[in-house]
Design an enzyme around this catalytic site. Structure first.
Site: not given
Length: 794
Positions: A149, A209, A318, A369, A730
């Site tokens: 991606l 991370h 995260h 989160s 991209s």
């Protein structure tokens, strides 16, 4: 007679004063000449260009590890550049020993002139293999790479003192975390190229991370299990990418200035263990408006002419907007923020190109989160926001948190854009200048056997590493397996028996040390084929004037980070260095899982079960980082014990990855041929898609240092040629690989056409490598490419 005497002679006092005046004028001239001239390597005098110091160069090198100059030396250096310093050396002795100070950006005071550093920024690809390799983060054996991606980058920043070799290197890499293996190999390569200029004390390596990067780059056994062993191409890509980014930063150094700003980011995070957070003392919790740290700190870098160089942002969240069903390598929400910032500053450049570098680094994100809608049962839709994160039907395996978007791709965009917009605002308004000396302090410590003084009468110990039962439960961002649940303070006889038979029972000493954690894996007592967890851990602080960066080797929870920052700031304050800006840089140098508060540890949710050195881990780190801060404040870093050096295991490239063998194309086809063609016309927000006869992307990663898998090209009528407008870095492109039978595979290239895309004629291109057998024992790698038909965007 008196008149004649007054014209031709002077008193003794007058003669002394005249001599002093002449000497002061001469001294002033000499100082000005020395200030504006310097001696080059040929022995000729020239105007200084302030090149970056090099090992053994004319500027010399300080052997002491990152000493902070004395306050008198610091003010003397500043004074030597300011006109008022030439009045008399006596004035220098009267300058008070102030801490590093902050100067407004629009100030023309001479102190601002003295505040400038040498600044260098660099960015390099560290993506590695994107197919068949397990992704690092969720520990899900089914989550293996199947495409791309966005590319992963290492972003390096160097701040150096123009007068000597003191410098600080901060690297933020788009990887799950920095492993000890990666750090040791990076330092080895830097030493071979630069000698002692870049060392363990002044180089910080931090992972963003992302949970969507390749694994397989660790030397401790536990991480081999879910990564299918050591994957040398992944390790090499990370190490080489980090080193290259530092080299680029080193070569690009120029005189510059630093500015700091901070602000609040809203609607981008929640605490995923609020029931653990509530265990912290109520008076402490009342001091804060939220159960997460919403503050973002931005460090802006410009050259002496005000041209923009880059920024570092620290913010606790995260990067798990992409969940554990994802198979595309990417840098998640913080990577998207970097992408947006760099695209805006590097106008007209493809992603990954351009001189401006923007890093969105990790902080105390342990219980934070980005899935802001909270936990829901995926089978019933009801909330599972309870202490065990379980659902009435299906248990903990059904409890998952949702992001703000309709799917994980949209959630990544929303959170990443929120972070980018706040950073952009803070960057543009940054007006407090960071000034003062550079310093760094580092120690290796044995975290499995450390004495911690809680107070004057109580001393406790850390423990050998161990993971609790709730570790296997996972979190609401990525659930575990079987019947494990968060908040387990008692063991399960079934799993304990299996553990005892396969791995051995934990010792009574380790059990007692970790209470109330029920131990699932006593990793500190497991050493085959290598130790399962590190004992020797890095602790490190780098000070850039009034900014102190705490490089922590794991994931601190919100309250743990707050306590650490406050303790370090208090230490600086009490030793004559008040007003320090203290930031936490997470997942640095070696990975040791989580660090909770003592109170959070008692309820044993996932973060506590993953606090591997026991209930007093946070207290141990606070004690250690206070010691580093004190050494920096007192200019005594050279007196810090070096500590026990970590091992570098002679690990072999044992891996469970399938080997790369000869590949083939379908009958009548060749590599790069189109199997499913694009449509002749598309509108904005539609997806242009083409499928090719493909080959394993691992061939490209293992045989090319830099490689784009795809390009989106637009036809120019003016030049009658194709021009690349997007590449595989991209965020609007996706690259999918699927393996077939008999050595065949397909590749699908997607372009998600953004609103506002310029109408015209476009095409999609694919670049790959395939394995070809040329003899019984020899296989070669052959490059190829393919292209879709041209299509129109209207």
């Amino acid at each position: 007679m008196r008149a004649k005497r007054s014209r031709c002679s002077f008193s003794r006092l007058e003669v002394i004063l005249i001599v002093c005046l002449v000497l002061m004028i001469a001294l002033t001239v000499v100082l000005l000449v020395l200030h504006f001239l310097t001696k080059d390597t040929d022995g000729k005098w020239s105007h200084p260009s302030l090149p970056p110091p090099t090992p053994g160069g004319a500027q010399g090198r300080t052997e002491i590890k990152g000493d902070r100059p004395s306050q008198l030396e610091t003010h003397t250096e500043h004074a030597a550049r300011a006109p008022w310093s030439l009045l008399s050396p006596i004035l220098l002795a009267s300058v008070p020993a102030d801490p590093p100070f902050i100067v407004p950006a629009d100030s023309n005071h001479d102190v601002a002139e003295a505040a400038r550093y040498l600044v260098g920024v660099g960015r390099a690809d560290c993506t590695g293999p994107v197919a068949q390799v397990p992704l690092m983060g969720y520990a899900n054996p089914d989550q293996v790479g199947g495409g791309l991606l966005s590319r992963l980058y290492s972003r390096a920043f160097i701040v150096a003192d123009p007068e000597d070799s003191k410098r600080v290197v901060f690297v933020s890499a788009d990887i799950g975390m920095v492993s000890q293996r990666v750090r040791l190999e990076v330092l080895k390569q830097l030493q071979s190229k630069y000698g002692e200029l870049y060392r363990q004390d002044n180089v910080i390596l931090s992972g963003t991370h992302t949970h969507s990067g390749p694994g397989g780059y660790f030397q401790y056994t536990l991480f081999w299990i879910t990564s299918k062993g050591l994957i040398r191409p992944a390790l090499s890509s990370i190490v080489n990418g980090i080193v290259k980014s530092i080299e680029i930063a080193h070569e690009s150094m120029k005189t510059g200035r630093l500015f700091i700003n901070r602000g609040t980011v809203e609607n981008s995070q929640i605490n995923r263990s609020p029931f653990s957070y509530l265990e912290n003392p109520a008076p402490e919790r009342k001091r804060y408006s939220s159960n997460t740290d919403k503050e973002m700190v931005v460090l802006k870098m410009v050259d002496e002419d005000g041209h923009e160089l880059g920024l570092i942002s620290w913010f606790a969240v995260h990067p798990v907007s992409m969940n554990n069903s994802n198979h595309l390598v990417n840098s998640d929400n913080v990577g998207y923020a970097s992408y947006l910032f760099e695209q805006e500053k590097n106008k007209g450049m493809l992603p990954g190109e351009g001189s401006f570098v923007a890093a969105f680094a990790s902080s105390n994100l342990g219980d934070v989160s980005p899935n802001t809608r909270g936990p829901f049962c995926v089978n019933t839709g009801e909330s599972c926001d309870n202490p065990q994160s379980t659902c009435p039907v299906g248990g903990a395996a059904m409890c998952m948190a949702k992001g703000p978007g309709s799917d994980m791709f949209e959630s990544t965009r929303i959170i990443g854009q929120n972070i980018f917009l706040k950073a952009k605002e803070l960057y543009e308004k940054a007006s407090q200048e960071v000034t003062g000396p550079l310093s760094s302090a580092h120690q290796w410590v044995n975290m499995s056997d450390m004495s911690v003084e809680l107070n004057a009468t109580h001393t406790v110990k850390t423990c050998k590493p161990a993971l609790g039962h709730s570790f296997a439960a996972g979190t609401i961002d990525g659930v575990g397996a079987f019947n494990f649940t968060q908040g387990s303070v008692e063991g399960d006889p079934f799993w304990d028996q299996i553990r005892d038979q396969l791995l051995g029972e934990p010792s009574n000493e380790t059990k007692a040390c970790h209470k109330p954690k029920p131990i699932l894996f006593s990793t500190g007592e497991m050493s085959w084929p290598h130790p399962w967890h590190p004992d020797i851990v890095d602790v490190q602080i780098a000070a850039i004037g009034s900014l102190a960066i705490l490089a922590v080797p794991g994931e601190f929870t919100t309250m743990s980070g707050r306590r650490l920052r406050e303790a370090v700031k208090s230490e600086f304050d009490s030793h004559g260095t008040p007003g320090m800006n203290v930031v936490i840089a997470g997942l640095c140098n070696v990975y040791t899982h989580y660090i909770t508060t003592y109170e959070e540890y008692q309820v044993q949710r996932y973060e506590a079960a993953s606090t591997i050195y026991g209930p007093h881990t946070l207290s141990a780190y606070i004690q250690l980082y206070r010691g580093l801060a004190k050494a920096i404040a007192l200019n005594s870093t050279q007196d810090l014990p070096r500590g026990p050096e970590p091992p570098l295991f002679n690990v072999t490239s044992v891996t469970l990855l399938p080997s790369l063998s000869a590949e083939s194309a379908p009958a009548g086809k060749t590599f790069g041929d189109v199997l499913e063609e694009v449509k002749p016309e598309y509108l904005e927000r539609e997806v242009a898609e083409v499928t090719f006869v493909g080959a394993n992307p691992r061939n490209s990663a293992e045989n090319a240092t830099e490689h784009n898998f795809l390009m989106v090209e637009r036809y120019s009528n003016l030049s009658s040629s194709w021009r690349a407008v997007l590449n595989d870095a991209s965020w609007d492109t996706r690259f999918y690989w699927s393996k077939g039978s008999r050595g065949q595979s397909n590749v699908t290239v997607e372009w998600h056409i953004a609103a506002g895309t310029e109408p015209g004629v476009y095409r999609l291109r694919y670049f790959g490598h395939y394995k070809k057998k040329v003899s019984l024992f020899r296989t070669i790698t052959v490059p190829f490419e393919g292209s879709s038909s041209a299509f129109q965007i209207t």
